[in-house]
Motif scaffolding. Structure first.
Motif, PDB file in Angstrom:
ATOM      1  N   PRO B  74      42.066  44.553  42.665  1.00  0.00           N
ATOM      2  CA  PRO B  74      42.734  45.303  41.600  1.00  0.00           C
ATOM      3  C   PRO B  74      43.336  44.439  40.491  1.00  0.00           C
ATOM      4  O   PRO B  74      43.855  44.987  39.518  1.00  0.00           O
ATOM      5  N   THR B  75      43.306  43.108  40.628  1.00  0.00           N
ATOM      6  CA  THR B  75      44.045  42.293  39.651  1.00  0.00           C
ATOM      7  C   THR B  75      43.157  41.838  38.495  1.00  0.00           C
ATOM      8  O   THR B  75      41.939  41.938  38.543  1.00  0.00           O
ATOM      9  N   HIS B  76      43.820  41.301  37.453  1.00  0.00           N
ATOM     10  CA  HIS B  76      43.135  40.950  36.197  1.00  0.00           C
ATOM     11  C   HIS B  76      42.016  39.940  36.397  1.00  0.00           C
ATOM     12  O   HIS B  76      41.102  39.856  35.595  1.00  0.00           O
ATOM     13  N   ASP B  77      42.125  39.116  37.450  1.00  0.00           N
ATOM     14  CA  ASP B  77      41.096  38.087  37.667  1.00  0.00           C
ATOM     15  C   ASP B  77      39.885  38.641  38.412  1.00  0.00           C
ATOM     16  O   ASP B  77      38.944  37.907  38.700  1.00  0.00           O
ATOM     17  N   ASP B  78      39.894  39.907  38.740  1.00  0.00           N
ATOM     18  CA  ASP B  78      38.764  40.532  39.432  1.00  0.00           C
ATOM     19  C   ASP B  78      37.807  41.132  38.414  1.00  0.00           C
ATOM     20  O   ASP B  78      37.949  42.285  38.009  1.00  0.00           O
ATOM     21  N   ALA B 116      46.050  50.008  38.471  1.00  0.00           N
ATOM     22  CA  ALA B 116      45.463  48.776  39.001  1.00  0.00           C
ATOM     23  C   ALA B 116      44.538  49.092  40.174  1.00  0.00           C
ATOM     24  O   ALA B 116      43.396  48.617  40.235  1.00  0.00           O
TER      25      ALA B 116
END
Lengths: 239, 239
Positions: B74-78, B116
């Motif tokens: 769910p995070t921005h780096d995914d 998210a």
């Protein structure tokens, strides 16, 4: 100035068949980070001429430094040296200085330097030797490609032989914050922080252990003060 | 008929920075061998759009099956799902069936399905979902690319979800002979044997432990009788 880039090529059926767990990648990644060289890509290919040559050429063109592991022993499946020579269109033959290193090593251990062992003195034209303090048989460097052994103790020793010759940048600094919240709750504030500190790399790695769960947030970069500031901000958000 | 081929793409800065030791490669390699799919190449790339898209396209063209690990949280780096969509020129959006899976999962754990977490229901157009019995958020398959999580327990569960859908070949059989002789003494007879049994793959992996040294000779193939015959011949040579 950005750090120089690097790639690694792991050569070996034993990794792809699941027999052996590679450990050289992890070692090289850690050491390159310490000297400020950014490892951008790793490829693992089988013991086949076409696969090795294609990967060496692609990685050599794309990155400043390339490091290979595996396939430089005395047996028939050790074809890396020939592939490197072919990849750079160079001849390959037994070289006197490499032969002398092997001769001295095997004389000390009263072992015959036979045809098979002499294969390890076959060096592509114009290469620079890489010292092997563990078992003598040298690695070598052609253009930007450092060719090293697959046996972890030898690989590591060769990496140490090579590192002083690299032009590194700023060491990679990495700090971790453990947050006991679901990743889905961390994601929003973390994403905003990542935008604010665009010069840093932030990763979220979830864990679940002994009934507790959360994520390790890793912030990486070359500037410790920035990392500390970002980390403090993130910490304050979740207190 | 030769076995179908496969490649793996590991997506993750945490591997390339040396923070984390990848274990998914070793797991996938072992399981593919058992079902008769030949893992031919692995690439590890960083969390960058260009790197992921380029690798996915290259591997998808070159091999029958591709398996990715990492970057679907769910995070921005995914960013893996977006990159897969881009690699195959497809749109991507939250999909109802994926959202329903997440909604049920988070309702059970009384956790909010926020923006998210909803990211994990974003699925490229036309993809097939891959079941995740560990933590619900599904993987997916686009063309020949199976997109799976990086967390080892989830990756392994997804591999098990996917394996029955593959058309495998003959299982890889691998037998090992330990020979306490220098590799340079084994090389000659082994090379001759490898030529005689060209349908088998033979590898030599030196060891040195507790003052003893030698090599593990690994013979791999799909035909057990041939492997046993070659192994017996090699054994006889060194008795």
């Amino acid at each position: 100035m950005p750090n120089p880039t690097a790639a690694m090529l792991v050569i070996g059926d034993e990794i792809l068949s699941g027999r052996t767990r590679d450990s050289n990648m992890h070692y090289l990644a850690g050491r390159l980070g310490e000297v400020g060289v950014d490892l951008m890509e790793v490829r693992v290919v089988s013991d086949q001429h076409g696969a090795i040559i294609g990967a060496v050429q692609a990685l050599s063109r794309a990155y400043k430094y390339v490091f290979t592991s595996g396939g430089i022993g005395p047996t028939h499946d050790d074809i890396t040296a020939d592939c490197i020579a072919a990849a750079f269109d160079r001849t390959i033959d037994v070289r006197d200085d490499a032969r002398a290193i092997l001769a001295e090593h095997y004389e000390r251990s009263k072992t015959e330097l036979n045809t098979a062992r002499l294969r390890m003195a076959r060096i592509p034209q114009g290469a620079t030797l890489i010292e092997n303090p563990v078992s003598a048989a040298p690695g070598f460097k052609v253009e930007n490609v450092h060719v090293m052994a697959g046996v972890p103790s030898v690989f590591q020793a060769m990496v140490e032989s090579v590192l002083p010759s690299l032009t590194g940048g700023k060491a990679l600094i990495s700090k971790t914050l453990r947050i006991e919240r679901g990743e889905g709750d961390i994601a929003g504030p973390l994403g905003a922080l990542a935008e604010e500190y665009a010069m840093l790399s932030m990763g979220s790695y979830p864990f679940q252990k002994d009934g507790r769960y959360g994520a390790h947030i890793v912030i990486r970069g070359n500037n410790e003060a920035q990392i500390d500031a970002a980390l403090a901000k993130l910490k304050a958000t979740f207190e």
